[in-house]
Design a protein around this motif. Structure first.
Motif, mmCIF file in Angstrom:
data_model
loop_
_atom_site.group_PDB
_atom_site.id
_atom_site.type_symbol
_atom_site.label_atom_id
_atom_site.label_comp_id
_atom_site.label_asym_id
_atom_site.label_seq_id
_atom_site.Cartn_x
_atom_site.Cartn_y
_atom_site.Cartn_z
ATOM 1 N N GLY A 233 0.786 -1.524 0.646
ATOM 2 C CA GLY A 233 -0.345 0.185 -0.424
ATOM 3 C C GLY A 233 1.201 0.854 0.216
ATOM 4 O O GLY A 233 1.828 1.049 -0.384
ATOM 5 N N GLY A 234 -0.094 2.436 0.371
ATOM 6 C CA GLY A 234 0.054 3.686 0.679
ATOM 7 C C GLY A 234 2.311 3.798 1.395
ATOM 8 O O GLY A 234 2.556 5.108 1.644
ATOM 9 N N PHE A 235 2.269 2.856 2.605
ATOM 10 C CA PHE A 235 3.023 2.912 2.469
ATOM 11 C C PHE A 235 4.530 2.599 2.069
ATOM 12 O O PHE A 235 5.843 2.092 2.803
ATOM 13 C CB PHE A 235 2.974 2.749 4.156
ATOM 14 N N ALA A 236 4.507 2.730 1.181
ATOM 15 C CA ALA A 236 5.681 1.896 0.009
ATOM 16 C C ALA A 236 5.878 2.857 -1.009
ATOM 17 O O ALA A 236 4.820 3.555 -0.964
ATOM 18 C CB ALA A 236 5.085 0.706 -0.348
ATOM 19 N N GLU A 237 7.298 2.974 -1.716
ATOM 20 C CA GLU A 237 7.109 3.927 -2.646
ATOM 21 C C GLU A 237 6.744 3.628 -3.968
ATOM 22 O O GLU A 237 5.731 4.646 -4.774
ATOM 23 C CB GLU A 237 8.538 4.012 -2.683
ATOM 24 N N TYR A 238 5.899 2.499 -4.494
ATOM 25 C CA TYR A 238 5.191 2.243 -5.763
ATOM 26 C C TYR A 238 4.267 1.253 -5.041
ATOM 27 O O TYR A 238 4.724 0.207 -4.234
ATOM 28 C CB TYR A 238 6.361 1.664 -6.699
ATOM 29 N N MET A 239 3.256 1.069 -5.784
ATOM 30 C CA MET A 239 1.826 0.521 -5.090
ATOM 31 C C MET A 239 1.897 -0.696 -6.613
ATOM 32 O O MET A 239 1.747 0.901 -8.073
ATOM 33 C CB MET A 239 1.372 1.163 -5.205
ATOM 34 N N LEU A 240 0.619 -1.249 -6.945
ATOM 35 C CA LEU A 240 -0.049 -2.281 -8.115
ATOM 36 C C LEU A 240 -1.788 -1.549 -7.580
ATOM 37 O O LEU A 240 -1.759 -1.803 -6.595
ATOM 38 C CB LEU A 240 0.103 -3.411 -8.307
ATOM 39 N N LEU A 241 -2.387 -0.777 -9.082
ATOM 40 C CA LEU A 241 -3.593 -0.561 -8.695
ATOM 41 C C LEU A 241 -4.001 -1.522 -9.416
ATOM 42 O O LEU A 241 -3.675 -2.008 -10.509
ATOM 43 C CB LEU A 241 -3.878 1.043 -8.416
ATOM 44 N N PHE A 242 -5.685 -1.875 -9.180
ATOM 45 C CA PHE A 242 -6.273 -1.670 -10.328
ATOM 46 C C PHE A 242 -6.984 -1.766 -11.433
ATOM 47 O O PHE A 242 -7.552 -0.234 -10.167
ATOM 48 C CB PHE A 242 -7.093 -3.209 -9.361
ATOM 49 N N GLU A 243 -6.607 -1.488 -12.638
ATOM 50 C CA GLU A 243 -7.301 -0.255 -13.185
ATOM 51 C C GLU A 243 -8.685 -0.327 -13.051
ATOM 52 O O GLU A 243 -9.325 1.021 -13.191
ATOM 53 C CB GLU A 243 -6.489 -0.431 -14.578
#
Lengths: 343, 343
Positions: free
Chosen positions: A119-129
């Motif tokens: 999640g957002g406590f990381a520099e990058y995330m994957l989101l479901f388009e």
């Protein structure tokens, strides 16, 4: 990438691999992420949440607690790279927010509560388009993090099918309760009582549109209300999430009243059925935002019709997450503390 | 007058004074009265029912357990004498049934659960004229006693707002569950599963209109149903009244399903809120019959559109009430045992 991760009940700043977007997924770079009260639940009770999901069905059944998990599901980020089978409606660099759901093989996971989907406590995330929305320029990063929690409140509000004839009690003036109040105002509700133990929170509730606030230790919100020509509460939103709330609410209500259960509680409620039957009550269980709620939250923040600027507290870096989370639920805390992973 | 009365947990046949009708009250002579499962609750747990009514509000708060109480609230009787301020629509001698409510000074008491208002296990009763209905000639005394319990089921059925598109599960095929099934058929519902541990009760459920019955120990009523082209239950009527039912029902349901709580349970339910939230469930609490339900029950028995003849068991005298009550809830018992105080 850097991330504040949870493992064995404690949060540390770690290196995680930058995730690779699969089908229908989008790699995004986190700009800002708010800390939610649910994150404190997860730190202390992830095992209970997983067990309940296994027993009753739910989105947490497949979480692997032996791997580090980067939490954070109230975020704004910018598009870095699209995976295969994506529509690519928005150019790389567009700021986005999203419902933090990830669906793979008909299996729902929650971004920020799964070791596979940091999640957002990381520099990058994957989101479901399909669950992603572009953030317009007029909405700042800080306010964009509030789209998701506001959307939850808006969904809860509509779950009660409010009408202008209702006299409404909102119990708990945290982010969800405040969002419910905003949603009730949008629905034209004119009589709203906000109950909270904290005076500051009650003031926020009135700012959001509550008619007045009460400290339930001093003033009962039930029975005929002078301010409302003797009308009584007939619709209650439970936004605290603590065992025992139902038994406090039910005796105060009259025949035909409705209750919306919005608070998240891991302890079972003790529900005595006959008093609810005597009153022919209806209980609606509100879950979380859908895309229509996200869109309404985003548009309302953008056009200023819902003003959430007072929700924003300080912004911290990843190193401060561990120390910040335990105090998030204190009544004197700001509604939201934000995390900037680049800080 | 003679009456089977409850005092200190045991039932004996006693002499009580014939009551005198006050304003809006009618003195009636009992012809027949059915024994309800609630009567067994009252024998064993009246103190709990009173305590709960005191704590949460309810109709039992003012019951005086130091005085003998003649139970019985599913009755047919004939009019003997009208009190003052009555409309006197029906001549003396008319057979009547009634909602067993008595309102004096805005205070609701239940006929048959109050020492001041003996029920149908006594030779005479007082009824509240506005809640009384005349029984047409074509309805026998035996069937007339079933108007009240059938009306409860009809009210429960409509509490769930059933539509022809619903796939319905009725749990518990006692009088209430069977009445719910009859009400669902009246509402046009076509897909009804009846769950009961007893094969005889399941047969009765099918007679009342259930599509099929299941023994829940052998066959789960949840998930896609072959008999219904894969459709799943989306509306459940809980007509058992036992702690733990909700936690059995909720995991079987999908998003948007509804539950009607019809069973009467003195033990609090343990309600885990998040699984109900994940499914966005609605729980309706059904209370008891209103006049429209009594009128529909009476008309449906009169015109044969609801056939309750199979509910009728043996008829006993007052001396047999004490021995009969403990066995009323056995699954092999007839749906209703009747009491004839004149026998």
């Amino acid at each position: 990438m850097r991330a504040a991760t949870l493992l064995n009940g404690s949060i540390t700043v770690d290196e995680l691999p930058i995730p690779v977007p699969g089908p229908m997924q989008v790699l995004v770079k986190t700009r800002r992420c708010a800390i939610c009260a649910s994150d404190t639940h997860f730190v202390t009770s992830a095992d209970v949440m997983i067990e309940n999901s296994k027993r009753f069905g739910g989105p947490y059944a497949n979480i692997d607690l032996t791997k580090p998990i980067a939490m954070g599901h109230e975020f704004v980020a910018e598009i870095v790279e699209y995976g295969p089978q994506t529509q690519q409606q928005h150019p790389v660099g567009t700021r986005v927010t999203a419902i933090p759901g990830m669906v793979v093989d008909d299996q729902l996971s929650i971004v920020g509560y799964d070791s596979s989907y940091p999640g957002g406590f990381a520099e990058y995330m994957l989101l479901f388009e399909p669950l992603m929305l572009a953030v317009p320029d007029e909405v700042s990063d800080d306010l964009a993090t509030l789209v998701e929690p506001l959307a939850v409140g808006l969904e809860h509000a509509r779950a009660g099918h409010p009408t202008v004839d209702d006299t409404v009690l909102v119990i708990g003036a945290g982010a969800i309760g405040l969002g419910v109040i905003a949603g009730l105002k949008k629905a034209g509700v004119e009589r709203i009582i906000a109950a909270d133990l904290d005076a500051g929170r009650r003031d926020l509730a009135v700012q959001m549109g509550a008619t007045f606030g009460v400290d339930p230790r001093e003033t009962s919100p039930y029975g005929p209300q002078k301010a409302f020509d003797g009308k009584q509460v007939d619709l209650v939103y439970e936004c605290v999430g603590r065992r025992g709330m139902l038994n406090q609410i039910i005796p105060g209500l009259g025949v035909g009243a409705r209750i919306v259960m919005g608070g998240y509680s891991l302890e079972p409620e003790e529900l005595l059925v006959p008093p609810a039957q005597d009153r022919r009550l209806t209980i609606y269980f509100a879950s979380g935002e859908e895309l229509q709620d996200m869109a309404l939250a985003l548009a309302s923040i953008a056009d200023g019709s819902i003003d959430v600027r007072s929700w924003v507290g300080r912004t911290i870096g990843l190193e401060e997450v561990a120390a910040a989370i335990p105090s998030i639920n204190a009544p004197s805390s700001p509604i939201r503390t934000l995390v900037d992973p680049a800080r």
